[in-house]
Design an enzyme around this catalytic site. Structure first.
Site, PDB file in Angstrom:
ATOM      1  CG  HIS A 122      45.906 -12.772  23.937  1.00 45.01           C
ATOM      2  ND1 HIS A 122      46.881 -11.981  24.432  1.00 45.01           N
ATOM      3  CD2 HIS A 122      45.621 -13.487  25.156  1.00 45.01           C
ATOM      4  CE1 HIS A 122      47.165 -12.067  25.676  1.00 45.01           C
ATOM      5  NE2 HIS A 122      46.412 -13.011  26.394  1.00 45.01           N
ATOM      6  CB  CYS A 138      45.802 -15.969  27.704  1.00 45.04           C
ATOM      7  SG  CYS A 138      44.298 -15.521  28.149  1.00 45.04           S
TER       8      CYS A 138
END
Length: 163
Positions: A122, A138
């Site tokens: 992301h 992440c």
């Protein structure tokens, strides 16, 4: 000064003619000889780089932020979901939800959810974090970079996270 925009447009045109489209963001096309198929994403946590594999032994390389010590993971996953300007909550239903586009939203411009755990590739609301060991697992990218990768990546794309 008008030469530079024309040069950029010419490079994009040439890239599209030969089948290699340069990254529109910070990524650069580099040599990447490997057994990974074109279209695969490879994340090197040790160098904090993401590679989008191209044909002909090349890849687009992007700088990334990766998991902190004890929160990093390695292995194979695939892109299971794609979202532009996703909303985010630390604990869904129990903590405040930050709407997509909010300066407090750590997901940035886009997110590609992985089928493994609660992980995603992301964007970010903190560009200074790129290049570090900063996340809870992440893969964090500059917003321009995630938008470029998002455009190239269909659902089901294989992702390999390696040391």
């Amino acid at each position: 000064m008008t030469f530079l925009p024309r040069l950029g447009a010419l490079l994009l045109l040439l890239g599209s003619l030969i089948g290699v489209q340069p990254a529109l963001a910070r990524g650069d096309v580099v040599q990447f000889r490997s057994a990974y198929s074109p279209g695969t994403i490879v994340v090197s946590t040790g160098t904090r780089q993401l590679f989008y594999v191209l044909p002909g032994g090349q890849a687009i390389r992007y700088p990334v932020g990766v998991g902190k010590a004890g929160m990093a993971w390695h292995g194979r996953a695939y892109v299971a979901a794609k979202h532009i300007r996703p909303a985010w909550a630390r604990i869904p239903g129990r903590t405040p939800t930050y709407p997509g586009g909010s300066p407090q939203n750590p997901m940035g411009a886009a997110a590609m959810g992985l089928d493994r755990g609660n992980y995603a590739i992301h964007g970010t609301n903190d560009p200074s974090s790129i290049g570090g060991y900063v996340s809870h697992g992440c893969i964090r990218m500059h917003n321009a970079d995630i938008m470029d990768l998002y455009r190239r990546t269909p659902l089901g794309t294989e992702v390999y996270v390696v040391q």
